[in-house]
Each structure stands twice: as structure tokens, then as C-alpha cells.
Write a protein that holds these residues in place. Structure first.
Motif, PDB file in Angstrom:
ATOM      1  N   LEU A  37      27.288  27.083 -32.346  1.00 54.87           N
ATOM      2  CA  LEU A  37      26.321  26.953 -31.637  1.00 54.87           C
ATOM      3  C   LEU A  37      25.633  25.983 -32.593  1.00 54.87           C
ATOM      4  O   LEU A  37      25.331  24.652 -32.510  1.00 54.87           O
ATOM      5  CB  LEU A  37      25.093  27.786 -31.620  1.00 54.87           C
ATOM      6  N   GLN A  38      26.200  26.225 -34.137  1.00 54.36           N
ATOM      7  CA  GLN A  38      25.791  24.474 -34.735  1.00 54.36           C
ATOM      8  C   GLN A  38      27.006  23.623 -34.485  1.00 54.36           C
ATOM      9  O   GLN A  38      26.799  22.423 -34.960  1.00 54.36           O
ATOM     10  CB  GLN A  38      26.799  25.658 -36.182  1.00 54.36           C
ATOM     11  N   GLN A  39      28.714  24.036 -33.741  1.00 57.17           N
ATOM     12  CA  GLN A  39      29.307  22.727 -33.560  1.00 57.17           C
ATOM     13  C   GLN A  39      28.451  22.060 -32.205  1.00 57.17           C
ATOM     14  O   GLN A  39      28.450  21.277 -32.246  1.00 57.17           O
ATOM     15  CB  GLN A  39      30.621  23.549 -33.169  1.00 57.17           C
ATOM     16  N   GLU A  54      34.108  21.269 -26.500  1.00 55.80           N
ATOM     17  CA  GLU A  54      35.278  22.015 -27.653  1.00 55.80           C
ATOM     18  C   GLU A  54      34.027  23.399 -27.273  1.00 55.80           C
ATOM     19  O   GLU A  54      34.735  24.656 -26.962  1.00 55.80           O
ATOM     20  CB  GLU A  54      35.682  21.970 -28.158  1.00 55.80           C
ATOM     21  N   TYR A  55      33.017  23.315 -27.170  1.00 59.25           N
ATOM     22  CA  TYR A  55      32.077  24.242 -27.528  1.00 59.25           C
ATOM     23  C   TYR A  55      31.028  24.103 -26.368  1.00 59.25           C
ATOM     24  O   TYR A  55      30.392  25.888 -26.525  1.00 59.25           O
ATOM     25  CB  TYR A  55      31.183  24.319 -28.806  1.00 59.25           C
ATOM     26  N   ARG A 188      37.567  30.839 -29.782  1.00 57.16           N
ATOM     27  CA  ARG A 188      36.236  30.596 -30.526  1.00 57.16           C
ATOM     28  C   ARG A 188      34.823  30.841 -29.462  1.00 57.16           C
ATOM     29  O   ARG A 188      35.198  30.145 -28.638  1.00 57.16           O
ATOM     30  CB  ARG A 188      36.396  28.537 -31.265  1.00 57.16           C
ATOM     31  N   TYR A 189      34.258  30.654 -29.628  1.00 59.57           N
ATOM     32  CA  TYR A 189      33.131  30.810 -28.951  1.00 59.57           C
ATOM     33  C   TYR A 189      33.000  29.758 -27.983  1.00 59.57           C
ATOM     34  O   TYR A 189      32.809  28.661 -28.348  1.00 59.57           O
ATOM     35  CB  TYR A 189      32.106  31.047 -29.241  1.00 59.57           C
ATOM     36  N   ARG A 190      32.143  29.135 -26.858  1.00 57.95           N
ATOM     37  CA  ARG A 190      32.011  28.774 -26.120  1.00 57.95           C
ATOM     38  C   ARG A 190      30.578  29.262 -25.568  1.00 57.95           C
ATOM     39  O   ARG A 190      30.592  30.207 -24.865  1.00 57.95           O
ATOM     40  CB  ARG A 190      32.828  27.878 -24.513  1.00 57.95           C
TER      41      ARG A 190
END
Length: 344
Positions: A37-39, A54-55, A188-190
Motif C-alpha cells: 500500500l505504501q508503494q 507492480e503493486y 509481494r502483495y498486490r
């Protein structure tokens, strides 16, 4: 020498700590929903499409949201029979691919520029669906991010839910979106879905319906009051014509006075009162037609009054032309007034 040994030992401990922190950061924290979420937030600030993609699984998100989108839109409409429902659902599936393609590009453009598109350039070639239409129906253009309340990790699955507060200008209230995140191939989460999008759209739809009802009620009261005045004016016109001949200077003077002191001011007042009413998008075309009707009747009344003086055939022909336009627009106005009460 002793303090140098102590300093070296402290530096060693610090290096080990930093290594452990780096290992935790790259091995664990970067694989958390909070980091994802930060990304996403950072990608929007930097207008970095690659980082955003990517996220956020854009196509997966759109495909997962599509049925809820259509269901939410239809929820606020008028009830349909089974045949109509089946036809709408068939059409909805037909435009799924254009919807995803068009909205995908709109999202990419938004990330890159910080603004939603203002036209339909991203629409599909068939014209069945475009990003502009989707954005308007979803109420996203007037929706802003307020913050993330919390993130909950599922104890049984690897997925997580982020509770995101947004504010809708149309509805005038906040709504908490439940955003689903899941690990991608790299661990990594998306963001993969918005689980309560339908509820958000229903809220928008109800707000729009209430605003439309308010517009229709207010304008109906304005029109009814002025229609009463015009019926009275028409009665006065009939009385004037019944009492004297149209060729009489006195009769023509009275008719001119009626137009200039009663009919024209009343239509001008109606036009200004209608302009003062807040217009919702669903009634924009109806409002334009109503204002055009006012313009036509004003032009007719002015031409009729002028004809009382110049007695020119061209003057009364133009006045009659304005009257015909007004009558034709009134029929269209009645049709649209019925339509907007049925179609959200």
C-alpha cells in the motif's frame, strides 16, 4: 586502546543489527500488505506507472470488479422483468472486454498525469463503452482518498484486506472500501479486488436519485406556477381579440402591452428561476431544453409585439417559427422528463 576495542565491538554490533534489519526489511517487510500500500501511494505521488502496475493487478482488479460494477449500476435503476434483465446481462458481457481495455488505459493515464480523462479517446472502436462513461457512472471523478483505516491479514489465507476511506462529492459522505490484496508470483502483495464496490455504487446511485428528485420537484413547482400565469395571459389575449378587431389600433396596442408587460417578463422570470436550480448530470439535457423553450417563447412574444407596430408579414412569420420550435421542444421536454425518472 580499551576504548578503541569497545568502539570496534560497538561498530560490529551495529553492523550486525543493520544486516539483520536489512534482512528483515527485504525478506519480510517488503512482502507485507502494508508495504504494498505504501508503494501504491508512492507510485501515485511520483506518477510512476511501472511501480503502480507492480503493486496493483489492474486487469485482474477490473475483471474482478466488473460484475459488481454492473450490478451496482442496475441496483439503482427501475425494476426490470426477466426478459429485460437477461438482455441487459447479455449486453454487459458483450462490453466486458472493451470496458477492461478502456478503463485500464484510463487508470494508466491517471497514474501518469494525476487526472482522469475528460473525453472518450480511450473508448473502444465500436463505441459501446468508453472510460469517460465508466468514470461518470462509477462516480470516481468526484471521489477522493481520505486514508487507510486498517489492514487485516487473514489467519487462514495469505490474502489481506485494507479498509480505505474515500469521500464522494456527489453523495456528500465517506465510504470505506474493502480492498483485497494477495501475494504475486514474486511473493509481494498486490491489490487484486475491491470487495464492496457494488455497495459504493449503490450509495452513489441513491444520492444521484435523490438529487434528481429534488431537481424535478423544484423545477416542476417553477413550471407549474408560470404555466398558471400563462393560462391567465392567454385568457386575456382571447378577451382582447373578442372585444375588438385585430386591425384596430387600440386592440393591437393592448396586445402589444400584454406581451411586453406580462408574457415576456414571465418567461424571462421562468428562465432565471430555472437557471438558479442546481442541475444534476442526469438532467443536464432536460435543463437545456427547458431553457431553450423559454428563449423561443420570449422571441415569439417579442416578435408578436413588434408585429403589432410594423404589421410586416416577415415579422409574424419569424414569430410563428419561434412558436413552432417552442411547441416541438415542449414535446421533447415531456419525453425526457419521463425518461430521466426511469433511467438513472
Amino acid at each position: 586502546m580499551r576504548w578503541k576495542k569497545r568502539l570496534a565491538a560497538l561498530a560490529g554490533v551495529l553492523i550486525v543489527f543493520l544486516c539483520l534489519l536489512g534482512a528483515w526489511y527485504f525478506g519480510h517487510y517488503t512482502r507485507t500488505p502494508d508495504y504494498a500500500l505504501q508503494q501504491v501511494e508512492k507510485s501515485l505521488t511520483k506518477q510512476d506507472v511501472a511501480m503502480f502496475s507492480e503493486y496493483v493487478d489492474i486487469d485482474g482488479l477490473l475483471n474482478a470488479s466488473y460484475d459488481d460494477f454492473m450490478s451496482g449500476i442496475l441496483e439503482t435503476g427501475q425494476p426490470m422483468n426477466d426478459e429485460a434483465q437477461a438482455a441487459v446481462e447479455s449486453f454487459a458481457q458483450m462490453v466486458r472486454a472493451p470496458f477492461v481495455k478502456s478503463f485500464h488505459q484510463a487508470i494508466v493515464d491517471y497514474v501518469a498525469t494525476g487526472a482522469w480523462p475528460d473525453d472518450s479517446e480511450n473508448g473502444d472502436a465500436s463505441g459501446l463503452f468508453d472510460a469517460e462513461s465508466a468514470l461518470e457512472k462509477a462516480g470516481l471523478k468526484g471521489t477522493s482518498l481520505r486514508g487507510i483505516d486498517r489492514v487485516e491479514k487473514s489467519s487462514q489465507e495469505e490474502t489481506a484486506a485494507a479498509f480505505v476511506r474515500v469521500y464522494s462529492e456527489e453523495a456528500g459522505e465517506e465510504f470505506v472500501l474493502r480492498v483485497r490484496l494477495a501475494p504475486g508470483e514474486n511473493g509481494r502483495y498486490r491489490i487484486v479486488a475491491i470487495e464492496n464496490l457494488r455497495d459504493f455504487l449503490v450509495m452513489i446511485g441513491k444520492a444521484r436519485r435523490a438529487q434528481l428528485t429534488e431537481y424535478l420537484d423544484r423545477t416542476a413547482a417553477i413550471i407549474a406556477a408560470h404555466e398558471s400565469a400563462m393560462r391567465e395571459a392567454e385568457g386575456q389575449r382571447a378577451d382582447i381579440l373578442a372585444a375588438g378587431a385585430l386591425g384596430s389600433a387600440d386592440t393591437r396596442a393592448k396586445l402589444k402591452q400584454l406581451m411586453e408587460e406580462t408574457v415576456i417578463p414571465d418567461w424571462e422570470a421562468r428562465r432565471e428561476e430555472l437557471r438558479a436550480v442546481d442541475v444534476v448530470p442526469a438532467a443536464a439535457t432536460l435543463q437545456k431544453i427547458r431553457l431553450k423553450i423559454c428563449d423561443c417563447y420570449i422571441a415569439y412574444a417579442k416578435g408578436y409585439a413588434q408585429w403589432m407596430d410594423d404589421k410586416q408579414a416577415a415579422t409574424i412569420r419569424e414569430a410563428d417559427n419561434q412558436l413552432r420550435q417552442a411547441k416541438a421542444l415542449e414535446q421533447e421536454e415531456k419525453f425526457l422528463a419521463r425518461r430521466v425518472t426511469q433511467d438513472p
